[in-house]
Motif scaffolding. Structure first.
Motif, PDB file in Angstrom:
ATOM      1  N   GLY A 117       0.804  -1.227   0.000  1.00  0.00           N
ATOM      2  CA  GLY A 117       0.000   0.000   0.000  1.00  0.00           C
ATOM      3  C   GLY A 117       0.832   1.268   0.000  1.00  0.00           C
ATOM      4  O   GLY A 117       0.446   2.279   0.603  1.00  0.00           O
ATOM      5  N   LEU A 118       1.963   1.237  -0.702  1.00  0.00           N
ATOM      6  CA  LEU A 118       2.898   2.357  -0.649  1.00  0.00           C
ATOM      7  C   LEU A 118       2.660   3.431  -1.713  1.00  0.00           C
ATOM      8  O   LEU A 118       3.169   4.544  -1.582  1.00  0.00           O
ATOM      9  N   LEU A 119       1.907   3.126  -2.755  1.00  0.00           N
ATOM     10  CA  LEU A 119       1.797   4.090  -3.852  1.00  0.00           C
ATOM     11  C   LEU A 119       1.105   5.380  -3.424  1.00  0.00           C
ATOM     12  O   LEU A 119       1.515   6.469  -3.823  1.00  0.00           O
ATOM     13  N   ASP A 120       0.068   5.276  -2.615  1.00  0.00           N
ATOM     14  CA  ASP A 120      -0.594   6.491  -2.117  1.00  0.00           C
ATOM     15  C   ASP A 120       0.360   7.316  -1.268  1.00  0.00           C
ATOM     16  O   ASP A 120       0.355   8.553  -1.332  1.00  0.00           O
ATOM     17  N   ARG A 121       1.190   6.649  -0.469  1.00  0.00           N
ATOM     18  CA  ARG A 121       2.149   7.370   0.380  1.00  0.00           C
ATOM     19  C   ARG A 121       3.238   8.031  -0.458  1.00  0.00           C
ATOM     20  O   ARG A 121       3.689   9.135  -0.155  1.00  0.00           O
ATOM     21  N   LEU A 122       3.667   7.353  -1.530  1.00  0.00           N
ATOM     22  CA  LEU A 122       4.667   7.939  -2.424  1.00  0.00           C
ATOM     23  C   LEU A 122       4.091   9.153  -3.151  1.00  0.00           C
ATOM     24  O   LEU A 122       4.772  10.174  -3.307  1.00  0.00           O
ATOM     25  N   PHE A 123       2.840   9.055  -3.576  1.00  0.00           N
ATOM     26  CA  PHE A 123       2.171  10.195  -4.207  1.00  0.00           C
ATOM     27  C   PHE A 123       2.055  11.353  -3.206  1.00  0.00           C
ATOM     28  O   PHE A 123       2.291  12.513  -3.551  1.00  0.00           O
ATOM     29  N   LEU A 126       5.401  13.216  -2.719  1.00  0.00           N
ATOM     30  CA  LEU A 126       5.696  14.168  -3.791  1.00  0.00           C
ATOM     31  C   LEU A 126       4.814  15.402  -3.669  1.00  0.00           C
ATOM     32  O   LEU A 126       5.274  16.529  -3.876  1.00  0.00           O
ATOM     33  N   ASP A 127       3.559  15.214  -3.300  1.00  0.00           N
ATOM     34  CA  ASP A 127       2.654  16.346  -3.109  1.00  0.00           C
ATOM     35  C   ASP A 127       3.199  17.305  -2.049  1.00  0.00           C
ATOM     36  O   ASP A 127       3.152  18.528  -2.215  1.00  0.00           O
ATOM     37  N   ARG A 128       3.738  16.758  -0.961  1.00  0.00           N
ATOM     38  CA  ARG A 128       4.322  17.611   0.081  1.00  0.00           C
ATOM     39  C   ARG A 128       5.529  18.374  -0.453  1.00  0.00           C
ATOM     40  O   ARG A 128       5.723  19.554  -0.126  1.00  0.00           O
ATOM     41  N   GLN A 129       6.351  17.724  -1.263  1.00  0.00           N
ATOM     42  CA  GLN A 129       7.510  18.403  -1.832  1.00  0.00           C
ATOM     43  C   GLN A 129       7.088  19.519  -2.791  1.00  0.00           C
ATOM     44  O   GLN A 129       7.697  20.592  -2.816  1.00  0.00           O
TER      45      GLN A 129
END
Length: 319
Positions: A117-123, A126-129
């Motif tokens: 379930g890591l793809l939402d966290r990776l997205f 990037l949103d935070r960056q």
């Protein structure tokens, strides 16, 4: 490892054609903007190898999947590209004398990202960056959706489809129905960055996942008539968000009055920029077909493409 003979065009160069020109530049820009160590922390412990190989660092494999999305490559094409292109090796962090992960390793790593379930966290990272870099403007959001064809054929009288989650969607007047999936997006007005994405079978009406595309900090929502409901308009107003949702005729008012026709034209003009998003995803990044079977894997392919798109867009809009 694939070997390129002097003077011979490689398969990947032939496949990418002129679109490969300048790819090193955009990859270098992405490489310098993104804080990769933050992704590395999220990917900790996911190093993965193959038979007879030590585990490749998870960040190397993650960057490889981003390259796959940026250039619309299959797993096998990605393997050959990593062996064949210096810019790709530099981007993922592989030395010239290192072997490359093969297509089975890349496929297993993608499945591992899904499983954990890591793809939402990776997205989200990037949103935070993007927010910290000041490129996410939050003036408003444009809602829209696009159809993407499934790799499997639809069911016929003789056999069932290999992809039970795919469905027919689209409108006959727009060129016929598509068997596959639909990517629903919320695009940041002004920057063109994708803030939200939801994947569904192609037969899901645009209005159904629409509320999930709205973050809540937008000043205005722009969308075509498929998204308009009185309830949604009231909810947006209650949250202090301007609802710029096009209107459509109904059985009580089969013809829109001139005022609403003008209103719709103004909305269409403002939200037209979202078409650039889909043009980049489909024409430049070749997101025209779901390569894997099932909604879960289709969602993963579209999410990875969205992350890659936002990195590409970040590099394009940053001086």
């Amino acid at each position: 490892m694939a070997v390129k003979r002097t003077g011979q065009m490689s398969f990947v160069e032939a496949f990418l054609g002129n679109k490969a020109v300048g790819s090193s530049g955009i990859l270098d820009r992405i490489g310098s903007l993104v804080k990769w160590y933050r992704f590395e922390k999220l990917l900790g412990g996911l190093n993965h190898g193959g038979p007879g190989h030590p585990g490749w660092p998870a960040l190397v494999l993650y960057k490889a999947l981003l390259l796959q999305s940026l250039y619309g490559l299959s797993d096998r094409e990605l393997e050959e590209a990593l062996a064949d292109r210096l810019s790709f090796r530099r981007f993922v962090g592989l030395a010239l004398d290192e072997t490359v992960p093969d297509h089975t390793v890349l496929n297993r790593f993608r499945n591992l990202l899904i499983e954990k379930g890591l793809l939402d966290r990776l997205f989200g990272e990037l949103d935070r960056q993007l927010e910290k870099a000041g490129v996410m403007l939050k003036r408003g959001a444009m809602l829209d959706a696009t159809l993407i064809e499934a790799a499997s054929a639809p069911s016929s009288g003789e056999r069932a489809s290999l992809d039970p989650d795919a469905a027919f969607g689209g409108a006959r007047k727009k060129g016929g129905f598509t068997f596959g999936y639909k990517a629903h997006v919320g695009v940041d007005e002004g920057s063109g960055l994708i803030r939200t994405v939801i994947t569904t079978p192609a037969n899901v009406n645009d209005t159904e996942p629409a509320d999930g595309l709205i973050v809540g900090d937008e000043k205005v929502i722009w969308a075509d008539a498929a998204y308009h409901t009185h309830a949604r308009q009231a909810r947006l107003k209650a949250r202090g968000i301007k609802a710029r949702l096009a209107r459509r005729p109904n059985k009580h008012h089969p013809e829109l009055p001139p005022r609403l026709k003008l209103y719709n034209r103004l909305i269409a003009r403002r939200r037209a920029a979202v078409e650039t998003t889909f043009a980049t995803l489909k024409n430049r990044m070749r997101l025209t077909r779901i390569r894997y079977v099932g909604l879960v894997k289709a969602t993963a392919q579209i999410m990875l493409a969205t992350i890659a798109f936002n990195m590409r867009r970040w590099a394009a809009i940053t001086p």
